[in-house]
Write a protein that holds these residues in place. Structure first.
Motif, PDB file in Angstrom:
ATOM      1  N   ASP A 270       1.072  -1.071   0.114  1.00 50.87           N
ATOM      2  CA  ASP A 270      -0.089  -0.055   0.489  1.00 50.87           C
ATOM      3  C   ASP A 270       0.768   1.249  -0.111  1.00 50.87           C
ATOM      4  OD1 ASP A 270      -1.560   2.407   0.960  1.00 50.87           O
ATOM      5  OD2 ASP A 270      -3.716   0.874   0.876  1.00 50.87           O
ATOM      6  N   TYR A 271       0.911   2.005  -1.591  1.00 47.11           N
ATOM      7  CA  TYR A 271       2.008   3.042  -1.080  1.00 47.11           C
ATOM      8  C   TYR A 271       1.787   4.349  -0.554  1.00 47.11           C
ATOM      9  CZ  TYR A 271       4.576   6.646  -3.465  1.00 47.11           C
ATOM     10  OH  TYR A 271       5.691   7.573  -3.591  1.00 47.11           O
ATOM     11  N   ASP A 272       0.812   4.623  -0.537  1.00 46.48           N
ATOM     12  CA  ASP A 272      -0.089   5.438   0.185  1.00 46.48           C
ATOM     13  C   ASP A 272       0.466   5.083   1.338  1.00 46.48           C
ATOM     14  OD1 ASP A 272      -0.623   7.348  -2.200  1.00 46.48           O
ATOM     15  OD2 ASP A 272      -3.023   6.280  -2.370  1.00 46.48           O
ATOM     16  N   ILE A 273      -0.008   4.580   2.183  1.00 49.33           N
ATOM     17  CA  ILE A 273       0.070   4.120   4.005  1.00 49.33           C
ATOM     18  C   ILE A 273       1.604   3.874   4.244  1.00 49.33           C
ATOM     19  CG2 ILE A 273      -0.634   2.743   5.997  1.00 49.33           C
ATOM     20  CD1 ILE A 273      -3.210   2.689   4.471  1.00 49.33           C
ATOM     21  N   THR A 274       2.309   3.325   2.900  1.00 51.09           N
ATOM     22  CA  THR A 274       3.130   3.206   3.504  1.00 51.09           C
ATOM     23  C   THR A 274       4.231   5.250   3.859  1.00 51.09           C
ATOM     24  OG1 THR A 274       3.462   0.846   2.216  1.00 51.09           O
ATOM     25  CG2 THR A 274       5.712   2.678   2.494  1.00 51.09           C
ATOM     26  N   GLU A 275       3.936   5.915   2.673  1.00 48.73           N
ATOM     27  CA  GLU A 275       4.559   6.967   2.730  1.00 48.73           C
ATOM     28  C   GLU A 275       3.896   7.472   3.589  1.00 48.73           C
ATOM     29  OE1 GLU A 275       3.437  10.876   0.329  1.00 48.73           O
ATOM     30  OE2 GLU A 275       3.511   9.502  -0.820  1.00 48.73           O
ATOM     31  N   LYS A 276       2.836   7.687   4.028  1.00 51.54           N
ATOM     32  CA  LYS A 276       2.556   8.583   5.484  1.00 51.54           C
ATOM     33  C   LYS A 276       3.159   7.749   6.381  1.00 51.54           C
ATOM     34  CE  LYS A 276      -2.067  10.162   3.410  1.00 51.54           C
ATOM     35  NZ  LYS A 276      -3.181   9.647   3.574  1.00 51.54           N
ATOM     36  N   MET A 277       3.633   6.442   6.399  1.00 54.23           N
ATOM     37  CA  MET A 277       4.405   6.149   7.521  1.00 54.23           C
ATOM     38  C   MET A 277       6.045   6.605   7.969  1.00 54.23           C
ATOM     39  SD  MET A 277       4.696   1.581   9.049  1.00 54.23           S
ATOM     40  CE  MET A 277       5.744   1.538   7.342  1.00 54.23           C
ATOM     41  N   LEU A 278       6.561   6.449   7.165  1.00 54.03           N
ATOM     42  CA  LEU A 278       7.334   6.986   6.857  1.00 54.03           C
ATOM     43  C   LEU A 278       8.235   8.464   6.945  1.00 54.03           C
ATOM     44  CD1 LEU A 278       9.275   5.456   3.198  1.00 54.03           C
ATOM     45  CD2 LEU A 278       9.708   5.515   5.759  1.00 54.03           C
ATOM     46  N   GLN A 279       6.726   9.409   6.485  1.00 51.66           N
ATOM     47  CA  GLN A 279       6.571  10.414   6.795  1.00 51.66           C
ATOM     48  C   GLN A 279       6.668  10.412   8.068  1.00 51.66           C
ATOM     49  OE1 GLN A 279       3.161  12.223   4.786  1.00 51.66           O
ATOM     50  NE2 GLN A 279       4.565  12.711   3.358  1.00 51.66           N
ATOM     51  N   TYR A 280       5.380   9.960   9.375  1.00 50.25           N
ATOM     52  CA  TYR A 280       5.579  10.158  10.750  1.00 50.25           C
ATOM     53  C   TYR A 280       6.901  10.019  11.533  1.00 50.25           C
ATOM     54  CZ  TYR A 280       4.283   8.772  15.305  1.00 50.25           C
ATOM     55  OH  TYR A 280       4.056   8.494  16.677  1.00 50.25           O
ATOM     56  N   PHE A 281       7.393   8.443  10.645  1.00 52.69           N
ATOM     57  CA  PHE A 281       9.096   8.198  11.744  1.00 52.69           C
ATOM     58  C   PHE A 281       9.905   9.209  11.018  1.00 52.69           C
ATOM     59  CE2 PHE A 281       6.996   3.596  11.016  1.00 52.69           C
ATOM     60  CZ  PHE A 281       5.958   3.639  12.490  1.00 52.69           C
ATOM     61  N   ILE A 282      10.059   9.465  10.151  1.00 50.32           N
ATOM     62  CA  ILE A 282      11.270  10.269   9.589  1.00 50.32           C
ATOM     63  C   ILE A 282      10.922  11.866  10.588  1.00 50.32           C
ATOM     64  CG2 ILE A 282      12.416  11.664   8.175  1.00 50.32           C
ATOM     65  CD1 ILE A 282      11.811   9.937   6.384  1.00 50.32           C
ATOM     66  N   LYS A 283       9.573  12.158  10.508  1.00 54.80           N
ATOM     67  CA  LYS A 283       9.564  13.368  12.084  1.00 54.80           C
ATOM     68  C   LYS A 283      10.056  13.052  13.485  1.00 54.80           C
ATOM     69  CE  LYS A 283       5.615  16.759  13.068  1.00 54.80           C
ATOM     70  NZ  LYS A 283       4.336  17.317  12.640  1.00 54.80           N
ATOM     71  N   LYS A 284       9.694  12.096  13.254  1.00 54.53           N
ATOM     72  CA  LYS A 284       9.574  11.886  14.807  1.00 54.53           C
ATOM     73  C   LYS A 284      11.169  11.839  15.145  1.00 54.53           C
ATOM     74  CE  LYS A 284       8.242   8.542  18.344  1.00 54.53           C
ATOM     75  NZ  LYS A 284       7.491   7.196  18.543  1.00 54.53           N
ATOM     76  N   THR A 285      11.988  11.365  13.973  1.00 59.53           N
ATOM     77  CA  THR A 285      13.690  10.425  14.527  1.00 59.53           C
ATOM     78  C   THR A 285      14.004  12.508  13.978  1.00 59.53           C
ATOM     79  OG1 THR A 285      13.362   9.499  12.579  1.00 59.53           O
ATOM     80  CG2 THR A 285      13.747   8.285  14.472  1.00 59.53           C
ATOM     81  N   CYS A 286      13.840  12.429  12.900  1.00 54.33           N
ATOM     82  CA  CYS A 286      14.418  14.088  12.352  1.00 54.33           C
ATOM     83  C   CYS A 286      14.182  15.031  12.955  1.00 54.33           C
ATOM     84  CB  CYS A 286      14.956  13.383  10.865  1.00 54.33           C
ATOM     85  SG  CYS A 286      15.778  11.611  10.684  1.00 54.33           S
ATOM     86  N   GLY A 287      13.404  15.459  13.901  1.00 51.08           N
ATOM     87  CA  GLY A 287      12.668  16.927  13.683  1.00 51.08           C
ATOM     88  C   GLY A 287      11.404  17.397  12.375  1.00 51.08           C
ATOM     89  N   GLY A 288      10.380  18.232  12.702  1.00 49.69           N
ATOM     90  CA  GLY A 288       9.836  18.673  11.861  1.00 49.69           C
ATOM     91  C   GLY A 288       9.734  19.817  11.114  1.00 49.69           C
TER      92      GLY A 288
END
Length: 340
Positions: A73-91
């Motif tokens: 599921d491309y869309d959900i994977t993209e949103k999941m990655l966005q969430y994790f990258i924001k959580k670890t690297c800042g907003g």
């Protein structure tokens, strides 16, 4: 919250792990997203979403957007990655890290493009891909640039990747869609067939972790298994022995052993001799299945060991692979496309 230009991502079927240069492993979360099916709204990601599996009302689904090592599921994977990258690297929207993402060996062009585009849309400045066995070898402390063969068996959640590596690249490999998740499926089928007991994924995983084994041992382990009786429809608890889990896993374990034998058969004789001398290294979460090293050693006749800290070899190697950026940038996974 960390700010760094180089981030390694182990985009696994079961878990996503993120490694930040200079910080080490900063995130380990299940690859699960809770979605409102009516509004398509993301309700939870990671550990919070995993707790919802099997416990949500009809309009909420706890889904795994990656199946058998690739994006389903491309869309959900993209949103999941966005969430994790924001959580670890800042907003900070102006901050775009350089990403290295690991993928199964033998990934198709379509799957490769899907991973790269999802990582770019999630906030990556540049995206490189690396095969899981290569990343696992780096994370296990093996010098991948040496002109000597080493065999890696990486057993993740969705795939088992088997490869002989020399001079920074894969010489021969095989990727089979039999790994941790399939082990759970076989345990669920076994409990249904033998005990008329229906159990969920979490209970199957508990059985695998607590008493699962891949090779017959003198010590027998037992644990309680809770599920729903298929005859009465009522909750029931049975005691399960480790020998029963071995019986349940015979078929998928045979597939992994046969795939390992097949890779050895295709390996050039000089490198095969190196593997015979240096041995086989098992990494990934599946490496912890009791006696798996003994089973593979018995099948191949080659000394087999489980890597130290096997769960984190792939993500650590993915992050540390930036030290070998010249090697991985020449890799066929990255040769055709450059992202700036």
């Amino acid at each position: 919250m960390v700010f760094n230009e180089e981030v390694g991502i182990d985009l696994g079927t079961a878990n996503v792990l993120i490694y930040v240069d200079g910080k080490g492993i900063v995130l380990e979360e299940p690859s699960v997203v809770a979605v409102n099916k009516d509004t398509k709204e993301i309700l939870a990601v990671g550990s919070e979403a995993k707790r919802m599996i099997g416990r949500t009302p009809g309009n909420i689904a706890a889904v795994r957007p990656l199946r058998e090592g690739v994006i389903s599921d491309y869309d959900i994977t993209e949103k999941m990655l966005q969430y994790f990258i924001k959580k670890t690297c800042g907003g900070n929207r102006f901050f775009k890290p350089r990403l290295v993402v690991c993928v199964p060996s033998g990934v198709t062009e379509v799957e490769k493009r899907a991973v790269k585009e999802a990582a770019l849309q999630a906030g990556g400045r540049a995206v490189y891909l690396i095969e899981e066995p290569v990343a696992a070898a780096i994370g296990a402390g093996i010098d991948i640039t040496a002109p000597e063969g080493i065999m890696i068996i990486d057993i993740g959640g969705g795939t088992t990747d088997i490869a002989v590596i020399s001079m920074g690249g894969i010489v021969t490999s095989s990727s089979v869609k039999i790994a941790g998740d399939k082990f759970d499926d076989y345990i669920i089928k076994y409990m249904r067939k033998k005990y008329n007991l229906f159990i969920g994924e979490r209970m199957a995983e508990k059985l695998k972790r607590e008493i699962g084994m891949a090779f017959s041992q003198e010590e027998s382990l037992t644990t309680l298994c809770k599920g729903r009786d298929l005859v009465t429809g009522l909750p029931r608890t049975v005691e399960v022995r480790s020998e029963e889990i071995l019986e349940a896993l015979e078929e998928p374990l045979d597939v992994i052993c046969e795939a390992t034998h097949g890779v050895l058969e295709k390996t050039p004789p000089e490198l095969a001799a190196d593997v015979g001398e240096r041995g086989i290294v098992i990494t990934g979460g599946g490496a912890h299945l009791r006696g798996l090293d003994r089973r593979i050693e018995e099948r191949t006749g080659i000394k087999t060991v489980v890597a130290d800290d096997a769960d984190f070899c792939v993500v650590r190697g993915t992050g540390e692979s930036l030290k070998f950026i010249d090697v991985i940038s020449r890799n066929s996974l990255n040769r055709r496309e450059t992202y700036i």
